[in-house]
Design an enzyme around this catalytic site. Structure first.
Site, PDB file in Angstrom:
ATOM      1  N   ASN A 283      -7.432   2.061   9.992  1.00 37.52           N
ATOM      2  CA  ASN A 283      -6.034   2.088  10.654  1.00 37.52           C
ATOM      3  C   ASN A 283      -6.277   2.190  12.057  1.00 37.52           C
ATOM      4  O   ASN A 283      -7.125   2.948  12.658  1.00 37.52           O
ATOM      5  CB  ASN A 283      -5.491   3.525  10.147  1.00 37.52           C
ATOM      6  CG  ASN A 283      -4.852   3.514   8.556  1.00 37.52           C
ATOM      7  OD1 ASN A 283      -5.014   2.560   8.063  1.00 37.52           O
ATOM      8  ND2 ASN A 283      -4.718   4.747   8.395  1.00 37.52           N
TER       9      ASN A 283
ATOM     10  N   GLU B 279      -3.585  -0.048   8.389  1.00 37.35           N
ATOM     11  CA  GLU B 279      -2.391   0.351   9.029  1.00 37.35           C
ATOM     12  C   GLU B 279      -2.571  -0.303  10.440  1.00 37.35           C
ATOM     13  O   GLU B 279      -3.648  -0.178  11.000  1.00 37.35           O
ATOM     14  CB  GLU B 279      -2.234   1.809   9.244  1.00 37.35           C
ATOM     15  CG  GLU B 279      -1.578   2.475   7.916  1.00 37.35           C
ATOM     16  CD  GLU B 279      -1.336   4.050   8.155  1.00 37.35           C
ATOM     17  OE1 GLU B 279      -1.313   4.390   9.064  1.00 37.35           O
ATOM     18  OE2 GLU B 279      -1.703   4.650   6.915  1.00 37.35           O
TER      19      GLU B 279
ATOM     20  N   TYR C 102      -4.098   1.816  15.981  1.00 35.67           N
ATOM     21  CA  TYR C 102      -2.825   1.627  16.809  1.00 35.67           C
ATOM     22  C   TYR C 102      -2.946   1.289  18.240  1.00 35.67           C
ATOM     23  O   TYR C 102      -1.935   0.838  18.630  1.00 35.67           O
ATOM     24  CB  TYR C 102      -2.123   2.977  16.572  1.00 35.67           C
ATOM     25  CG  TYR C 102      -1.406   3.140  15.200  1.00 35.67           C
ATOM     26  CD1 TYR C 102      -2.210   3.582  14.009  1.00 35.67           C
ATOM     27  CD2 TYR C 102      -0.138   2.720  14.663  1.00 35.67           C
ATOM     28  CE1 TYR C 102      -1.707   3.975  12.813  1.00 35.67           C
ATOM     29  CE2 TYR C 102       0.264   2.776  13.514  1.00 35.67           C
ATOM     30  CZ  TYR C 102      -0.335   3.302  12.446  1.00 35.67           C
ATOM     31  OH  TYR C 102       0.177   3.364  11.052  1.00 35.67           O
TER      32      TYR C 102
ATOM     33  N   ARG D  83       0.863  -1.239  -0.101  1.00 35.89           N
ATOM     34  CA  ARG D  83       0.030   0.131  -0.106  1.00 35.89           C
ATOM     35  C   ARG D  83       0.949   1.348   0.102  1.00 35.89           C
ATOM     36  O   ARG D  83       1.525   1.514   0.848  1.00 35.89           O
ATOM     37  CB  ARG D  83      -0.862  -0.110   1.325  1.00 35.89           C
ATOM     38  CG  ARG D  83      -1.655   1.101   1.441  1.00 35.89           C
ATOM     39  CD  ARG D  83      -2.663   1.274   2.590  1.00 35.89           C
ATOM     40  NE  ARG D  83      -3.314   2.581   2.657  1.00 35.89           N
ATOM     41  CZ  ARG D  83      -3.166   3.420   3.826  1.00 35.89           C
ATOM     42  NH1 ARG D  83      -2.676   2.944   4.872  1.00 35.89           N
ATOM     43  NH2 ARG D  83      -3.720   4.533   3.664  1.00 35.89           N
TER      44      ARG D  83
END
Ligand code: BGC
Length: 494
Positions: free
Chosen positions: A325, A394, A327, A93
């Site tokens: 995404n 991500e 985290y 990506r």
């Protein structure tokens, strides 16, 4: 601490059945143009908002650095593809630099050196069977478009569509997965709402919401463009990438549960509800909250720009997949509104966010190693939007650059294990996982201190030498085996 139940059928042991990612599950890594390419003014590239901000206001970056050279992937793309090949990833990506292709942002002048660069990269990837997954916009708006207002200007939606058309025409014969935007909330709240990202316009609670409307319309325009004119011939998929931390209620009270739901709706739902929900439009809680607070602030109408019926229908259903995404996790609880409410997105949201001091830290204050948050988020998405096709676009861990990056390995192992449980046990419709990032790179306002790469880049070496960290072998083995080395044998049900 969450309840854990052993799920005996799947207990991992030498003789028991092992959990595997499905055969067609795909693994990849990600980067973005400004963060790795460099070549900021190479052969015809126009200036973008990050070039402009870092050159005119170097203090906007913690270490006063910029992306002028970054990882020099503009020249080292062949090396990068070798790194990808070594990892054995199914896809890569990366994002296109809009101002490398269209120097002024407009479609009357194409920079053929830029075209050549991306053609080379795409062809080299395909040579090794690595699928290009292309993000059209990862935060580097051409400065010319910013000069006429940038994302809060609704006309930018049309310029974005013109740019997307150029990209589909040039690369759509080989690119089959397109992502319109990376993390709209960052673009709008950090870029136009008083945050630390370019173009750093400080007009919180107004400009960020205008930006949000343009992004939703621009996304829908590009989806319809692809759907109506390219899909039949090019046979690709198109979606959007949205980010959020998981918001875990800080305690069992209704107030904390409502606060964490509000937070998810205002950060993730702001974008996902108009596109993926049955009824479309912004989430109700968001609309009501901003309308009420606007009234208290003496505004005559809500600061959140209305979506009229035609727009709601135009945006609804415009994605083949949702990119996520993710985290980290926060603990969320209720916070009363202050007597006088300053105008901003975060005051509209107004919840209390904390972290558990027992959670494993990383080099970034905003990333704690809390793997179960990913599984809970994926289940929330499944329940909220009828189990859409989901790609984790991500997930990654920042440290200070150790080559023996055990912190990163532990983090990835934990998150991949929870992802596997989400896929196999919870039946979340997740088809791909992406590590951020292939390389240490230009970490936006934080400069080069934080490192997210599987590969180290020596930024003081003019050749930008890349060196594999220990996590390369780790990820490589997971891709090959499609299995997570569970330390502890339990598989639990949420
Ligand atoms: C962004 C990346 C960034 C990463 C780590 C994500 O929000 O998409 O560009 O480098 O987080 O901060």
């Amino acid at each position: 601490m969450q309840m854990r139940f052993l799920f005996f059928t799947f207990i991992y042991s030498s003789c028991a059945q092992q959990l595997l990612f499905p055969n067609d599950f795909k693994f990849g890594v990600a980067t973005s143009s400004y963060q790795i390419e460099g070549g900021w003014n190479a052969s015809g590239k126009g200036e973008n908002i990050w070039d402009h901000m870092t050159h005119n206001n170097p203090k906007s970056i913690q270490d006063k650095s910029n992306g002028d050279i970054a990882c020099d992937s503009y020249h080292l793309w062949k090396t990068d593809v070798q790194l990808l090949k070594n990892l054995g990833v199914h896809f890569y990506r990366f994002s296109l630099s809009w101002s490398r292709l269209l120097p002024n942002g407009l479609n009357n002048r194409i920079n053929y050196d830029g075209v050549h660069y991306y053609n080379n990269l795409i062809d080299e990837l395909l040579k090794y069977n690595i699928e290009p997954v292309v993000t059209l916009y990862h935060w580097d708006l051409p400065q010319g478009i910013q000069n006429i207002g940038g994302w809060p200007n609704i006309a930018t939606a049309d310029y974005f569509m013109d740019y997307a058309k150029v990209a589909f025409d040039l690369f759509g014969d080989r690119v089959k997965t397109w992502i319109t935007f990376n993390e709209p909330i960052e673009i709008c709240v950090s870029g136009y709402g008083g945050g630390d990202k370019a173009p750093r316009i400080i007009y919180p609670g107004i400009s960020d919401y205008l930006c949000g409307k343009t992004i939703l319309i621009a996304h829908a325009k590009v989806y319809h463009l692809y759907n109506n004119y390219y899909r039949a011939k090019q046979r690709g998929k198109i979606g959007i990438t949205i980010d959020t931390a998981w918001n875990e209620p800080n305690d069992n009270t209704t107030l904390s549960k409502e606060a964490s739901e509000l937070s998810l709706q205002m950060q993730f739902g702001w974008w996902a509800h108009p596109i993926f929900s049955k009824n479309g439009d912004y989430p109700n809680v968001m609309k009501e909250r901003i309308a009420n607070i606007s009234k208290l602030q003496n505004f005559k109408t809500s600061r959140l720009p209305n979506l009229i019926n035609h727009e709601i229908n135009y945006i609804k259903g415009t994605a083949d997949f949702v990119g996520v995404n993710h985290y980290s996790t926060v603990l969320t609880s209720y916070q009363p509104l202050p007597k006088t409410i300053p105008v901003s997105f975060y005051n509209d949201l107004c919840v209390k966010s904390e972290v558990d001091p027992k959670w494993k830290p990383s080099a970034a204050t905003w990333v704690k190693d809390v793997p179960w948050g990913l599984r809970k988020l994926l289940n929330w998405i499944k329940n909220e939007y009828s189990n859409p096709v989901t790609y984790v676009t991500e997930n990654g861990y920042p440290d200070l650059g150790e080559l023996n990056d055990v912190g990163r390995i532990n983090y990835l192992q934990g998150y991949l294990k929870e992802l596997l449980l989400a896929v196999v046990v919870d039946k979340c419709n997740v088809a791909a996982y992406t590590v951020w990032s292939l390389l240490d790179n230009m970490e936006w306002a934080e400069g080069y201190k934080l490192k997210f790469g599987l590969y180290n880049v020596n930024f003081s070496d003019p050749t930008r030498k890349r060196t594999a960290k220990s996590s390369v072998e780790f990820y490589k083995n997971i891709i090959k085996s499609r299995m997570i080395p569970f330390d502890n044998a339990e598989v639990y049900i949420l």
